[in-house]
Motif scaffolding. Structure first.
Motif, PDB file in Angstrom:
ATOM      1  N   LEU A 144       0.799  -1.235   0.000  1.00  0.00           N
ATOM      2  CA  LEU A 144       0.000   0.000   0.000  1.00  0.00           C
ATOM      3  C   LEU A 144       0.828   1.280   0.000  1.00  0.00           C
ATOM      4  O   LEU A 144       0.294   2.360  -0.258  1.00  0.00           O
ATOM      5  N   ARG A 154      -7.256  -6.855  -2.408  1.00  0.00           N
ATOM      6  CA  ARG A 154      -7.827  -5.512  -2.269  1.00  0.00           C
ATOM      7  C   ARG A 154      -6.730  -4.457  -2.122  1.00  0.00           C
ATOM      8  O   ARG A 154      -6.821  -3.378  -2.699  1.00  0.00           O
ATOM      9  N   LYS A 184      -6.104  -1.538  -4.771  1.00  0.00           N
ATOM     10  CA  LYS A 184      -6.225  -0.141  -4.338  1.00  0.00           C
ATOM     11  C   LYS A 184      -5.002   0.670  -4.769  1.00  0.00           C
ATOM     12  O   LYS A 184      -5.125   1.811  -5.213  1.00  0.00           O
ATOM     13  N   ASN A 185      -3.819   0.056  -4.658  1.00  0.00           N
ATOM     14  CA  ASN A 185      -2.588   0.777  -5.000  1.00  0.00           C
ATOM     15  C   ASN A 185      -2.079   0.401  -6.401  1.00  0.00           C
ATOM     16  O   ASN A 185      -0.882   0.277  -6.620  1.00  0.00           O
ATOM     17  N   ALA A 201      -6.457  -4.364 -11.626  1.00  0.00           N
ATOM     18  CA  ALA A 201      -7.208  -3.910 -10.454  1.00  0.00           C
ATOM     19  C   ALA A 201      -8.705  -4.136 -10.652  1.00  0.00           C
ATOM     20  O   ALA A 201      -9.403  -4.600  -9.742  1.00  0.00           O
ATOM     21  N   PHE A 242     -11.053  -6.560  -8.249  1.00  0.00           N
ATOM     22  CA  PHE A 242     -12.283  -6.249  -7.528  1.00  0.00           C
ATOM     23  C   PHE A 242     -13.432  -7.137  -8.019  1.00  0.00           C
ATOM     24  O   PHE A 242     -14.348  -7.445  -7.249  1.00  0.00           O
TER      25      PHE A 242
END
Length: 197
Positions: free
Chosen positions: A80, A136, A140-141, A177, A181
């Motif tokens: 992250l 996740r 996210k990153n 990404a 998801f």
């Protein structure tokens, strides 16, 4: 110009090992370092590749019957941490958090376990926590990290590696990404449906 990122370190934590060999061979040829746990680490080493232990990064063993392996600030900080954020970079240096550029996950087979008629206790143990959290976090990153959320995407990454070497652009990472998801959403929907029954 698309923002290109080099893959230097890969965290690999998969349930199904099939289909991984070709991807590992290409990543290794590109000089990517491997980091893993348990059975995946043993599998990587059995192919003759060096593989760092997540336990050596976290200084914690796998605990609670394997329920807690990757859930640690040094792992999630490495995924992250924003590479263009000075504060994040300073904290990563301060707490000796390694950058993780690629995360490869294949979740516990929850739906297959339910379909097999397994006991409730066995089904509960096939609810993946670490894997879904890695997915996740990587998604996210995506600005800095490539997330491969299931074995269905191994070939997609291999194709990119064969074309570009160990580099991805922002469009590649955003695509992974979105898929990540999708995997997360499907998985949680299946778990929710089982609990509702």
């Amino acid at each position: 110009m698309a923002e290109t990122k080099k893959i230097k370190t890969a965290l690999i934590s998969v349930f199904h090992k099939d289909g991984l060999e070709e991807l590992l061979a290409k990543l290794n040829a590109e000089g990517v370092k491997f980091l893993s746990t348990g059975g995946t680490q043993t599998f990587i080493e059995s192919l003759g590749y060096e593989c760092g232990k997540v336990e050596d990064v976290t200084t914690y063993p796998s605990i609670l019957g394997g329920r807690v392996k990757t859930l640690h600030p040094k792992v999630f900080g490495g995924i992250l941490g924003r590479r263009d954020n000075e504060g994040d970079r300073e904290q990563m240096a301060k707490y000796e958090i390694p950058e993780i550029d690629l995360v490869i996950v294949d979740l516990y087979p929850f739906e297959a376990t339910v379909a097999s008629g397994a006991s409730d206790a066995d089904i509960i143990e096939k609810i993946d926590i670490g894997g879904i959290s890695l997915i996740r976090a990587g998604a996210k990153n995506f600005k800095d990290v490539v997330i491969v959320p299931s074995k269905a995407e191994y070939a997609v990454l291999l194709d990119i590696l064969n074309k570009k070497g160990a580099e991805t652009d922002i469009e590649d990472r955003r695509m992974f990404a979105a898929r990540a998801f999708g995997v997360s959403s499907h998985y949680d929907t299946a778990i929710h449906a089982w609990f509702e029954k």
